[in-house]
Design a protein around this motif. Structure first.
Motif, PDB file in Angstrom:
ATOM      1  N   ASP A 116      70.530   8.634  84.871  1.00  0.00           N
ATOM      2  CA  ASP A 116      70.549   7.522  83.921  1.00  0.00           C
ATOM      3  C   ASP A 116      69.333   7.547  83.001  1.00  0.00           C
ATOM      4  OD1 ASP A 116      72.918   6.663  84.947  1.00  0.00           O
ATOM      5  OD2 ASP A 116      72.091   4.999  86.114  1.00  0.00           O
ATOM      6  N   GLY A 117      68.162   7.904  83.568  1.00  0.00           N
ATOM      7  CA  GLY A 117      66.958   7.955  82.728  1.00  0.00           C
ATOM      8  C   GLY A 117      67.065   9.001  81.637  1.00  0.00           C
ATOM      9  N   ASP A 118      67.639  10.154  81.962  1.00  0.00           N
ATOM     10  CA  ASP A 118      67.831  11.202  80.961  1.00  0.00           C
ATOM     11  C   ASP A 118      68.815  10.751  79.894  1.00  0.00           C
ATOM     12  OD1 ASP A 118      66.082  12.873  82.304  1.00  0.00           O
ATOM     13  OD2 ASP A 118      67.671  13.803  83.489  1.00  0.00           O
ATOM     14  N   ALA A 141      69.402   7.625  79.034  1.00  0.00           N
ATOM     15  CA  ALA A 141      68.742   6.595  78.224  1.00  0.00           C
ATOM     16  C   ALA A 141      67.833   7.237  77.183  1.00  0.00           C
ATOM     17  CB  ALA A 141      67.943   5.656  79.121  1.00  0.00           C
ATOM     18  N   ASN A 142      67.085   8.265  77.577  1.00  0.00           N
ATOM     19  CA  ASN A 142      66.212   8.951  76.627  1.00  0.00           C
ATOM     20  C   ASN A 142      67.024   9.659  75.546  1.00  0.00           C
ATOM     21  OD1 ASN A 142      63.815   8.171  77.798  1.00  0.00           O
ATOM     22  ND2 ASN A 142      63.645   9.991  79.082  1.00  0.00           N
ATOM     23  N   PHE A 143      68.174  10.241  75.938  1.00  0.00           N
ATOM     24  CA  PHE A 143      69.032  10.917  74.960  1.00  0.00           C
ATOM     25  C   PHE A 143      69.508   9.938  73.895  1.00  0.00           C
ATOM     26  CE2 PHE A 143      73.340  11.891  73.491  1.00  0.00           C
ATOM     27  CZ  PHE A 143      73.164  13.169  72.957  1.00  0.00           C
ATOM     28  N   TRP A 144      70.008   8.779  74.316  1.00  0.00           N
ATOM     29  CA  TRP A 144      70.505   7.802  73.340  1.00  0.00           C
ATOM     30  C   TRP A 144      69.367   7.153  72.563  1.00  0.00           C
ATOM     31  CZ3 TRP A 144      75.053   8.714  71.957  1.00  0.00           C
ATOM     32  CH2 TRP A 144      76.030   9.128  72.861  1.00  0.00           C
ATOM     33  N   LEU A 145      68.207   6.994  73.192  1.00  0.00           N
ATOM     34  CA  LEU A 145      67.062   6.468  72.459  1.00  0.00           C
ATOM     35  C   LEU A 145      66.664   7.433  71.346  1.00  0.00           C
ATOM     36  CD1 LEU A 145      64.724   4.536  71.974  1.00  0.00           C
ATOM     37  CD2 LEU A 145      63.458   5.716  73.788  1.00  0.00           C
ATOM     38  N   ARG A 146      66.616   8.721  71.658  1.00  0.00           N
ATOM     39  CA  ARG A 146      66.257   9.697  70.633  1.00  0.00           C
ATOM     40  C   ARG A 146      67.285   9.695  69.505  1.00  0.00           C
ATOM     41  NH1 ARG A 146      63.375  15.488  71.031  1.00  0.00           N
ATOM     42  NH2 ARG A 146      63.782  16.144  68.887  1.00  0.00           N
ATOM     43  N   GLN A 147      68.564   9.603  69.845  1.00  0.00           N
ATOM     44  CA  GLN A 147      69.603   9.535  68.827  1.00  0.00           C
ATOM     45  C   GLN A 147      69.399   8.324  67.923  1.00  0.00           C
ATOM     46  OE1 GLN A 147      72.649  11.666  68.448  1.00  0.00           O
ATOM     47  NE2 GLN A 147      71.181  12.992  69.473  1.00  0.00           N
ATOM     48  N   TYR A 195      55.409   0.213  83.200  1.00  0.00           N
ATOM     49  CA  TYR A 195      55.532   1.567  83.724  1.00  0.00           C
ATOM     50  C   TYR A 195      56.751   1.737  84.628  1.00  0.00           C
ATOM     51  CZ  TYR A 195      52.969  -0.834  87.471  1.00  0.00           C
ATOM     52  OH  TYR A 195      52.559  -1.737  88.416  1.00  0.00           O
ATOM     53  N   GLU A 196      57.414   0.622  84.977  1.00  0.00           N
ATOM     54  CA  GLU A 196      58.614   0.697  85.800  1.00  0.00           C
ATOM     55  C   GLU A 196      59.881   0.920  84.975  1.00  0.00           C
ATOM     56  OE1 GLU A 196      57.272  -2.381  89.371  1.00  0.00           O
ATOM     57  OE2 GLU A 196      58.418  -3.139  87.667  1.00  0.00           O
ATOM     58  N   LEU A 197      59.798   0.684  83.678  1.00  0.00           N
ATOM     59  CA  LEU A 197      60.975   0.715  82.826  1.00  0.00           C
ATOM     60  C   LEU A 197      60.965   1.941  81.920  1.00  0.00           C
ATOM     61  CD1 LEU A 197      61.132  -3.038  81.737  1.00  0.00           C
ATOM     62  CD2 LEU A 197      62.355  -1.930  83.604  1.00  0.00           C
ATOM     63  N   SER A 198      62.148   2.401  81.557  1.00  0.00           N
ATOM     64  CA  SER A 198      62.270   3.508  80.613  1.00  0.00           C
ATOM     65  C   SER A 198      61.886   3.032  79.222  1.00  0.00           C
ATOM     66  CB  SER A 198      63.707   4.029  80.599  1.00  0.00           C
ATOM     67  OG  SER A 198      64.567   3.055  80.004  1.00  0.00           O
ATOM     68  N   PRO A 199      61.515   3.949  78.309  1.00  0.00           N
ATOM     69  CA  PRO A 199      61.267   3.542  76.926  1.00  0.00           C
ATOM     70  C   PRO A 199      62.466   2.821  76.311  1.00  0.00           C
ATOM     71  CG  PRO A 199      60.458   5.761  77.287  1.00  0.00           C
ATOM     72  CD  PRO A 199      61.213   5.373  78.536  1.00  0.00           C
TER      73      PRO A 199
END
Length: 269
Positions: A7-9, A11-17, A65-69
């Motif tokens: 899920d973290g990966d 989330a980072n993928f969609w954040l970058r998009q 620090y517990e949450l994703s960007p």
């Protein structure tokens, strides 16, 4: 066999998009590192909410620090919770790393009096040479030389060590950003205290979201203990002197490399 990302990966993928869609400079191969990191800093400054003690994220039961960007950005875009400078700096570090830049958090100032500030240091390539720059998304500023290029952090420390701030200035766009306050706070009184202008206030059940100015110059004017601290030790109130007082630096590769350029922490009278 199909491999589903964590899920973290995802989330980072969609954040970058999302960021690449929102910030065209990030996908332009003809632009320099300086243009990209500046565009990202300006976007994060505008959309990451600053907070007061009632609306900051940890009052909601979470630590940054517990949450994703992506989760941190969601809190800001929905005006659910905001950041102090340390949370903003850590979010920026992780976002810059998402785009392939080495970055770390640098906390500085006087912890005893509370005259501290955390910012983000980001390594770019300038004229073929690595240069570590200040990319502050909390107040929306960077540091520049007289030729308008971004200041190198190690050179900044060398100049401050020689008791000189000449030729280095704070570059702040003074754009409006979102600031969150408790539901009973006097927004007009706070804005007047700091000398900030604001455009609108959105009343929510447990907070107020304010679209207004939030820059270092006004903040320091409203919080005189910062100026008193640097004046006591350096003779004037130039906020650049805060960089000479390390409190913390991220212990990643970049932070450890920069640590050798930091002064030994001095006792505060």
């Amino acid at each position: 066999m199909l491999q589903i990302p964590h899920d973290g990966d995802l989330a980072n993928f969609w954040l970058r998009q999302h960021l690449e869609t929102s910030i065209p400079e990030l996908t332009r191969a003809d632009l320099s590192d300086e243009a990209r990191v500046t565009a990202l800093r300006r976007w994060l400054y505008r959309f990451i909410c600053a907070a007061d003690e009632e609306t900051v994220l940890h009052r909601k039961g979470y630590q940054h620090y517990e949450l994703s960007p992506a989760a941190l950005l969601w809190c800001s875009l929905t005006h659910s919770a905001g950041c102090f400078c340390d949370s903003a700096a850590e979010l920026a570090r992780r976002v810059y790393e998402l785009f392939g830049y080495r970055a770390c958090v640098y906390d500085m100032g006087d912890a005893k009096s509370g005259a501290t500030h955390a910012t983000t240091l980001v390594e770019i390539v300038h004229a073929g040479t690595p240069r570590v720059t200040v990319q502050d998304i909390y107040f929306g500023f960077t540091l520049r030389y007289a030729d308008d290029s971004l200041v190198d952090f190690s050179d900044l420390q060398a100049r401050l060590g020689a008791a000189s701030t000449a030729g280095i200035g704070i570059d702040s766009a003074h754009d409006l950003k979102w600031i969150l306050y408790g539901p009973t706070k006097s927004v007009s009184g706070i804005m007047q205290h700091y000398g900030f202008r604001y455009r609108k206030v959105i009343q929510k059940p447990r907070l107020q979201a304010v679209l207004g100015q939030w820059h270092m110059e006004g903040f320091l004017r409203g919080e005189p203990h910062y100026g008193a601290f640097v004046r006591q030790h350096h003779g004037d109130e130039n906020p650049l002197w805060l960089f000479r007082w390390p409190v913390f630096i991220t212990q990643n590769d970049l932070g450890r490399e920069l640590g050798s350029h930091l002064p030994i922490r001095r006792a505060v009278a």
